[in-house]
Design a protein around this motif. Structure first.
Motif, PDB file in Angstrom:
ATOM      1  N   GLN A 135       1.035  -0.616  -0.369  1.00 27.32           N
ATOM      2  CA  GLN A 135       0.324   0.086   0.211  1.00 27.32           C
ATOM      3  C   GLN A 135       0.817   1.090   0.010  1.00 27.32           C
ATOM      4  OE1 GLN A 135      -3.199   0.152   0.655  1.00 27.32           O
ATOM      5  NE2 GLN A 135      -3.942  -2.274   0.560  1.00 27.32           N
ATOM      6  N   PRO A 136       0.626   1.951  -1.028  1.00 27.81           N
ATOM      7  CA  PRO A 136       2.192   3.750  -1.103  1.00 27.81           C
ATOM      8  C   PRO A 136       1.551   3.885   0.199  1.00 27.81           C
ATOM      9  CG  PRO A 136       1.166   3.046  -3.483  1.00 27.81           C
ATOM     10  CD  PRO A 136      -0.019   1.456  -1.928  1.00 27.81           C
ATOM     11  N   ARG A 137       0.357   4.571   0.734  1.00 31.25           N
ATOM     12  CA  ARG A 137       0.378   5.716   1.825  1.00 31.25           C
ATOM     13  C   ARG A 137       1.087   4.687   3.269  1.00 31.25           C
ATOM     14  NH1 ARG A 137      -4.470   7.137   3.455  1.00 31.25           N
ATOM     15  NH2 ARG A 137      -5.085   5.185   2.155  1.00 31.25           N
ATOM     16  N   LEU A 138       0.079   3.360   3.081  1.00 28.13           N
ATOM     17  CA  LEU A 138       2.163   2.262   4.063  1.00 28.13           C
ATOM     18  C   LEU A 138       2.655   1.978   4.077  1.00 28.13           C
ATOM     19  CD1 LEU A 138      -1.082  -0.208   4.710  1.00 28.13           C
ATOM     20  CD2 LEU A 138      -0.990   1.975   6.313  1.00 28.13           C
ATOM     21  N   ALA A 139       3.725   1.769   2.998  1.00 24.13           N
ATOM     22  CA  ALA A 139       4.765   1.447   2.947  1.00 24.13           C
ATOM     23  C   ALA A 139       5.646   2.975   3.159  1.00 24.13           C
ATOM     24  CB  ALA A 139       5.134   1.404   1.472  1.00 24.13           C
ATOM     25  N   GLY A 140       4.720   4.262   2.829  1.00 24.68           N
ATOM     26  CA  GLY A 140       5.666   5.334   3.425  1.00 24.68           C
ATOM     27  C   GLY A 140       6.120   5.383   4.438  1.00 24.68           C
ATOM     28  N   THR A 141       5.402   5.309   5.445  1.00 25.55           N
ATOM     29  CA  THR A 141       4.929   5.430   7.663  1.00 25.55           C
ATOM     30  C   THR A 141       6.238   4.070   7.605  1.00 25.55           C
ATOM     31  OG1 THR A 141       3.037   5.945   6.676  1.00 25.55           O
ATOM     32  CG2 THR A 141       3.856   5.227   9.483  1.00 25.55           C
ATOM     33  N   PHE A 142       5.826   3.036   7.057  1.00 28.81           N
ATOM     34  CA  PHE A 142       6.986   1.718   7.053  1.00 28.81           C
ATOM     35  C   PHE A 142       8.240   1.511   6.908  1.00 28.81           C
ATOM     36  CE2 PHE A 142       7.593  -2.516   4.830  1.00 28.81           C
ATOM     37  CZ  PHE A 142       7.574  -3.305   6.543  1.00 28.81           C
ATOM     38  N   SER A 143       8.476   2.661   5.560  1.00 28.72           N
ATOM     39  CA  SER A 143       9.647   2.935   5.511  1.00 28.72           C
ATOM     40  C   SER A 143      10.651   3.584   6.834  1.00 28.72           C
ATOM     41  CB  SER A 143      10.054   2.871   4.266  1.00 28.72           C
ATOM     42  OG  SER A 143      10.106   4.263   3.999  1.00 28.72           O
ATOM     43  N   SER A 144      10.137   4.610   6.686  1.00 27.22           N
ATOM     44  CA  SER A 144      10.302   5.794   7.868  1.00 27.22           C
ATOM     45  C   SER A 144      10.473   4.705   9.175  1.00 27.22           C
ATOM     46  CB  SER A 144       9.026   6.784   7.820  1.00 27.22           C
ATOM     47  OG  SER A 144       8.724   7.303   6.997  1.00 27.22           O
ATOM     48  N   ALA A 145       9.776   3.880   9.815  1.00 24.09           N
ATOM     49  CA  ALA A 145       9.807   3.681  11.109  1.00 24.09           C
ATOM     50  C   ALA A 145      10.709   2.384  11.380  1.00 24.09           C
ATOM     51  CB  ALA A 145       8.378   2.686  11.604  1.00 24.09           C
ATOM     52  N   VAL A 146      11.168   1.810   9.738  1.00 18.87           N
ATOM     53  CA  VAL A 146      11.964   0.665   9.640  1.00 18.87           C
ATOM     54  C   VAL A 146      13.387   1.450   9.994  1.00 18.87           C
ATOM     55  CG1 VAL A 146      13.170  -0.579   8.335  1.00 18.87           C
ATOM     56  CG2 VAL A 146      10.891  -1.251   8.798  1.00 18.87           C
ATOM     57  N   GLU A 147      13.644   2.933   8.643  1.00 16.30           N
ATOM     58  CA  GLU A 147      14.642   3.560   9.284  1.00 16.30           C
ATOM     59  C   GLU A 147      15.330   4.451  10.350  1.00 16.30           C
ATOM     60  OE1 GLU A 147      15.846   6.222   5.154  1.00 16.30           O
ATOM     61  OE2 GLU A 147      13.504   6.090   5.599  1.00 16.30           O
ATOM     62  N   ARG A 148      13.820   5.059  11.208  1.00 12.66           N
ATOM     63  CA  ARG A 148      14.111   4.750  12.679  1.00 12.66           C
ATOM     64  C   ARG A 148      14.714   4.241  13.877  1.00 12.66           C
ATOM     65  NH1 ARG A 148      10.073   8.686  11.332  1.00 12.66           N
ATOM     66  NH2 ARG A 148       8.471   7.257  12.537  1.00 12.66           N
ATOM     67  N   ALA A 149      14.014   3.034  13.191  1.00 13.27           N
ATOM     68  CA  ALA A 149      14.097   1.913  14.630  1.00 13.27           C
ATOM     69  C   ALA A 149      14.555   0.351  13.406  1.00 13.27           C
ATOM     70  CB  ALA A 149      12.675   1.399  16.078  1.00 13.27           C
ATOM     71  N   PRO A 150      15.730   0.586  12.753  1.00 11.34           N
ATOM     72  CA  PRO A 150      15.978  -0.958  11.961  1.00 11.34           C
ATOM     73  C   PRO A 150      16.010  -1.857  13.085  1.00 11.34           C
ATOM     74  CG  PRO A 150      17.647   0.444  12.287  1.00 11.34           C
ATOM     75  CD  PRO A 150      17.615   0.862  13.191  1.00 11.34           C
ATOM     76  N   GLY A 151      15.940  -2.300  14.232  1.00  8.19           N
ATOM     77  CA  GLY A 151      15.581  -3.626  15.023  1.00  8.19           C
ATOM     78  C   GLY A 151      13.686  -3.798  15.056  1.00  8.19           C
ATOM     79  N   LEU A 152      12.901  -2.870  14.176  1.00  5.16           N
ATOM     80  CA  LEU A 152      11.608  -3.779  14.050  1.00  5.16           C
ATOM     81  C   LEU A 152      12.216  -4.639  12.583  1.00  5.16           C
ATOM     82  CD1 LEU A 152      10.114  -0.184  13.193  1.00  5.16           C
ATOM     83  CD2 LEU A 152       8.872  -2.229  15.146  1.00  5.16           C
ATOM     84  N   LEU A 153      12.974  -4.778  11.718  1.00  4.33           N
ATOM     85  CA  LEU A 153      13.150  -5.428  10.876  1.00  4.33           C
ATOM     86  C   LEU A 153      13.843  -7.236  11.952  1.00  4.33           C
ATOM     87  CD1 LEU A 153      15.308  -4.008   8.549  1.00  4.33           C
ATOM     88  CD2 LEU A 153      13.314  -4.991   8.376  1.00  4.33           C
ATOM     89  N   THR A 154      13.799  -7.169  12.612  1.00  4.11           N
ATOM     90  CA  THR A 154      14.586  -8.071  13.795  1.00  4.11           C
ATOM     91  C   THR A 154      13.446  -8.738  14.466  1.00  4.11           C
ATOM     92  OG1 THR A 154      16.682  -7.314  14.365  1.00  4.11           O
ATOM     93  CG2 THR A 154      16.257  -8.594  15.521  1.00  4.11           C
TER      94      THR A 154
END
Ligand SMILES: Cc1cc2nc3c(=O)[nH]c(=O)nc-3n(C[C@H](O)[C@H](O)[C@H](O)COP(=O)(O)OP(=O)(O)OC[C@H]3O[C@@H](n4cnc5c(N)ncnc54)[C@H](O)[C@@H]3O)c2cc1C
Length: 406
Positions: free
Chosen positions: A359-378
């Motif tokens: 979802q383009p709108r969610l993807a933007g929020t998702f990537s900002s959140a992961v850039e701020r907190a990479p641990g979300l990927l773990t």
């Protein structure tokens, strides 16, 4: 008519594993596989560390594969992020990629060597109930044969249509996800990194396999694929999809700069994520046909071998092999419950990640959140089952004893 204790339809990872453990426990097993092996398969080919004990038990852990994957990543738009992969499972605790041509052929050989009769290339075309058993009609160029057994295991995957009641009906919708895969030589992906790719209309993954080749596999919506191809009519579907991904996803463009396609593109689908019946009408289901996670979490092979081992364990616990319908139903209920406990969480997590990625709108929020907190990927890797221990001991199937079955 040829009699067996169990007939397994499909010799992919799920069917070969179930057939292997049953045959090793002394069952008379037929595995029906319609394709000649080795065959390529649309798949990212990453196998989580948790599945290694099963591959070791079947003696197929020594296949030359990719390097251990110690980091999980995200390539989304301009974002290129990585974080540690959680360690789990036996052995060294890291998953890695194994070529499906080799893995599937070796697993099926292991089943054959443990005593299963492999009908290949034969296709199962119908199933009917006899008084106490079920009859499976199989077909090849040589003609047709009838195989009979009390236990039938559908392991034919979920992407191919066919006449069996266990096969899924055809569907066509703009939101269908079509799958692609290719391998590249000379790619610049770091060897210990497995990035998740999110791009407009789809998602995918990259991982290094044997010989330094990097595999890229992905799913793209049918309507987006049509649009992408319309903008690039001379290109093959795979090439058009890759151009779309590279144009929208910096990490992929950089990793594949100067890389050469080492094998032609493969396509499959539409894929059919979701939980389905694990047992119905006297027939067990393992692997993708029991339930399929969005491949964004790269857990399908693990779910296939683990569900095959789980069902073999439960069947081997039965006091005798000529299971009547009542006993089959009991085992079916136990298997459905054990399956849900083991896999339902990762299917839900995968569905959420697929939605965030597409979802383009969610993807933007998702990537900002992961850039701020990479641990979300773990955390995402943990939620997708990367460290979840097998909740039963498939290896118990050797002597027909269930160890730790739920
Ligand atoms: C783009 C993409 C990337 C993926 N990446 C990964 C990944 O990195 N890691 C991971 O773990 N999973 C991944 N998966 C998922 C994985 O490929 C599947 O979950 C896995 O193949 C399921 O195994 P299976 O044994 O259930 O079915 P399959 O592998 O589909 O095997 C089914 C077998 O049954 C045979 N068959 C079909 N019909 C009949 C019949 N009528 N008679 C006889 N034989 C029959 C077929 O020929 C086939 O060999 C990915 C999937 C996609 C689409």
């Amino acid at each position: 008519m040829i009699d067996y204790d169990a007939i397994v339809i499909g010799g992919g990872p799920a069917g070969a594993t179930a057939g292997y453990f049953l045959a090793r426990a002394g069952w008379r097993v037929a595995i029906v596989e319609r394709s000649e092996f080795p065959r390529r398969k649309v798949c990212g080919e990453f196998i989580s560390a948790t599945s290694w004990p099963i591959l070791e038990a079947a003696g197929v852990h020594d296949i030359q594969g990719g390097p251990p994957v110690r980091r999980v990543g995200l390539f989304l738009g301009q974002a290129v992020v990585s974080a540690p992969m959680p360690r789990g499972g036996a052995g060294n605790g890291w998953g890695r990629a194994l070529r499906r041509e080799t893995l599937d052929a070796r697993l099926l050989d292991a089943a054959r060597e443990s005593g299963a009769q492999v009908w290949q290339p034969w296709r199962a075309v119908s199933l009917r109930a006899d008084e106490t058993r079920q009859v499976c009609v199989i077909q090849a160029r040589a003609g047709a044969r009838e195989l009979r057994a009390p236990v039938i295991i559908a392991a034919h995957g979920s992407w191919e249509r066919g006449p069996l009641a266990t096969q899924l009906a055809r569907s066509q919708s703009p939101s269908d996800l079509l799958a692609f895969k290719a391998r590249f030589l000379g790619a610049g992906l770091e060897p210990d990194l497995m990035p998740l790719l999110a791009f407009p209309g789809g998602y995918g993954g990259m991982v290094q396999g044997d010989g330094g080749r990097v595999g890229l596999s992905c799913c793209i919506r049918r309507d987006l694929l049509e649009a992408v191809r319309a903008g690039d009519p001379a290109a093959s579907a795979g090439a058009a999809v890759l151009r779309h991904i590279c144009a929208t996803t910096r990490g992929v463009a950089e990793a594949l700069e100067g890389a050469q396609l080492s094998e032609s593109w493969l396509a499959a689908g539409p894929i059919r994520p979701g939980v389905r019946a694990r047992y119905a009408d006297g027939v067990f289901r393992v692997g993708n046909i029991a339930g399929e996670s969005h491949p964004i979490v790269a857990e399908g092979i693990s779910m296939a071998v683990q569900s095959g081992g789980m069902l073999a364990d439960l069947l081997c616990a039965a006091p005798d092999r000529s299971l009547g319908r009542r006993r089959l139903d009991e085992v079916g209920r136990a298997y459905a419950t054990a399956w849900r406990r083991q896999f339902a969480g990762r299917l839900r997590a995968a569905a959420v990640f697929a939605c965030l990625a597409m979802q383009p709108r969610l993807a933007g929020t998702f990537s900002s959140a992961v850039e701020r907190a990479p641990g979300l990927l773990t955390l995402g890797a943990l939620l997708s089952g990367k460290t979840k221990p097998i909740g039963y001991v498939a290896l118990g199937a050797t002597d027909g004893r269930v160890a730790g079955a739920p």
